[in-house]
Design a protein around this motif. Sequence first.
Motif, PDB file in Angstrom:
ATOM      1  N   LYS A 115      53.268   0.831  -5.474  1.00 20.48           N
ATOM      2  CA  LYS A 115      53.416  -0.482  -4.832  1.00 20.48           C
ATOM      3  C   LYS A 115      52.484  -1.448  -5.542  1.00 20.48           C
ATOM      4  O   LYS A 115      51.272  -1.227  -5.587  1.00 20.48           O
ATOM      5  N   LYS A 117      50.876  -4.919  -5.345  1.00 18.92           N
ATOM      6  CA  LYS A 117      50.652  -6.014  -4.382  1.00 18.92           C
ATOM      7  C   LYS A 117      50.226  -7.271  -5.131  1.00 18.92           C
ATOM      8  O   LYS A 117      49.846  -7.228  -6.288  1.00 18.92           O
ATOM      9  N   ASN A 257      47.403   6.377  -9.516  1.00 21.49           N
ATOM     10  CA  ASN A 257      47.078   5.802  -8.213  1.00 21.49           C
ATOM     11  C   ASN A 257      48.179   4.804  -7.846  1.00 21.49           C
ATOM     12  O   ASN A 257      48.333   3.785  -8.515  1.00 21.49           O
ATOM     13  N   PRO A 258      48.946   5.080  -6.800  1.00 20.11           N
ATOM     14  CA  PRO A 258      50.096   4.200  -6.507  1.00 20.11           C
ATOM     15  C   PRO A 258      49.708   2.862  -5.891  1.00 20.11           C
ATOM     16  O   PRO A 258      50.526   1.958  -5.840  1.00 20.11           O
ATOM     17  N   ASN A 259      48.460   2.754  -5.437  1.00 21.67           N
ATOM     18  CA  ASN A 259      47.990   1.504  -4.825  1.00 21.67           C
ATOM     19  C   ASN A 259      47.556   0.561  -5.944  1.00 21.67           C
ATOM     20  O   ASN A 259      46.510   0.743  -6.544  1.00 21.67           O
ATOM     21  N   GLN A 281      42.582  -4.101  -5.571  1.00 25.42           N
ATOM     22  CA  GLN A 281      43.679  -3.559  -4.764  1.00 25.42           C
ATOM     23  C   GLN A 281      43.162  -2.992  -3.453  1.00 25.42           C
ATOM     24  O   GLN A 281      43.913  -2.860  -2.489  1.00 25.42           O
TER      25      GLN A 281
ATOM     26  N   TYR B 136      41.441  10.904  -2.472  1.00 25.53           N
ATOM     27  CA  TYR B 136      42.737  10.319  -2.790  1.00 25.53           C
ATOM     28  C   TYR B 136      43.320   9.754  -1.501  1.00 25.53           C
ATOM     29  O   TYR B 136      43.645  10.488  -0.582  1.00 25.53           O
ATOM     30  N   TYR B 142      49.567  -0.178   1.640  1.00 27.42           N
ATOM     31  CA  TYR B 142      48.143  -0.371   1.366  1.00 27.42           C
ATOM     32  C   TYR B 142      47.715  -1.765   1.807  1.00 27.42           C
ATOM     33  O   TYR B 142      47.313  -2.594   1.001  1.00 27.42           O
TER      34      TYR B 142
END
Lengths: 390, 207
Positions: A115, A117, A257-259, A281, B136, B142
């Motif tokens: 994702k 942002k 890291n998907p964030n 983030q 993690y 988020y």
Amino acid sequence: MVEKGGKIRRNLLKGIAVTGIAGMMVLDRNKVKDMLKPITKEDLEDGYIYTINGVEYVISAESPYKTPEELQRLAKEKEADAKRRCMESAKEICKRLGENSPECKLAKKHCQEIKVKWTLARKGVRWAMALDLNRCIGCRRCAYACVQENNIDRTQGIEWIKVLNISREELELIATDLKYTDAPYKERVYIPLACNQCEYPPCTMVCPVRATWKEADGIIVIDSYRCIGCRYCITACPYGARHLNWKPVIVDALTLNPNMHVLGNVPREVHTVEKCIFCIQRTRDGGTTACVEICPVGARAFGNLHDPEGPIMRIIEEYGAFVLKPNAGTKPRFFYYFGPARTPPKDAVNPKSSNWIGNPPRPEEGAPGPNVLPGGEESFNEEKKSDKGM
Amino acid sequence: MMKSVLLATLILATIALAYTPAYPCTYCHTPFLKLNGNVRKAPIHKIDLTVGAHAGLYCSNCHDPKNPMKLITGDIVIPPNLASEKDLMKYNKLCAKCHPEVYADYLVGAHGNSTYVCNGGTAYFVIGYKHSPWWYHVCPEYKNMHTVPGKPCVFCHNPHDPIKPPASIMPLPSDRPAPPKQSAIEYTTTFLLILAAALSIFAYVKK
């Protein structure tokens, strides 16, 4: 007789006059006045304010993306790009380990989780960090946690945080030892160094393409789509905080890291500069940075500098603070301080005591009454008397 | 047959009783021994308050002398291997009695060790890059995260020996990959120049 040139000139003048009159009739007088107003420094510092869901956000005037829509579009673009690169990596993993392997499934799942942002800077916020040099043991956990959080390429040896090991007495940055293998020692001080997020950043001033700028909350960001890799900013930075990707950045689907944030840890392009962005983030959405979270001794504190009850103001008021290279005139917002308690070093005389430097061992078991001072009470009184005599 | 079964039960019961982590403190303390807590050494608990940063304290400074399973703040002591992080958080109040300044630092985040939580998210621990530890975080979205104190006091500071020893050192920072050799760059440049010259001559001649 009228010359040919004269005729053209007259027509031109006529045209200008007609345009002027038409403009006067069409345009609003106040709008023209607004357009002619000179831009002051305060205007630039304020930036553009947008209210989203009742919260005021600011886009820096230095930013090339002036509206949230533009940033949103950029985020979409970068998300598609990140997903594409992640899927390429996932396919490679699947080819190597087989379609039915758990790694393959996990990698594909990670790619879908990405994702990107585009959270804006909140109004009235100025992020800052404080670091207790008495507590830091130079263990480098922050440097490696940062690599994982911010999707830094593992093969190029880029680590945003460097831990400097310098002499405690001289505090001379030139005599830095980066490659120590044993720590902490009594005579040394360990200074983790990353981007200082300066108030007057020299790196943004030299950028020829406006690829790096200071956001309204003080974070200096880089847009890897705009960066051309000229490396002017690397030479301008007095802290050595910027790093260049010399080769294509490897995106590993398993450890990604998907964030992600559009101006932060989204996988960078080749030949672009990258640096610490205070985990944009995490922090812009209410979290804390990765280095603060991982620190085993709690040396780091992160918060809003303008918040009078926040950690940074509390530390500055209670313990005082200093910055690195103050004579560079950059006004860093990364504060270092020597706190009240120190982690006992390896060569301490008595590491299990609260006052470990040269403290004699505590009285043996069975000693009557509460603990006696090391020097004894009498000598303490004598010292006092001699002070009075002076 | 009956004898052996009884014996086995007895042995098992003894072992279970000896190794039960939640051994009731009141079993010894209240009915038989009636300790007043005016001690510094308890060898059976491996506690020695004559050394360390808390040297000089007595058991009764923190524990209720009538029932040592209770603290003076009223919380019940749970053995560390059974307690959850939420339980350990309760003991912060006791630490704050003598260290109010540190506790104030801890609450605002100036004592370090803060982490973030998100709605419906979890954090799991991995050994990652260069064998360094990392939490993690996995969140559905988020956004709207909250910074909270990461660990309770007693997680890092053993209450009976509260000085935090230094942790281990992680491996060396990695070097940037070495640049190509100067001679290689020179040869390549010369080769490219000659190639360009040859190409332009060829183009000129062919025209």
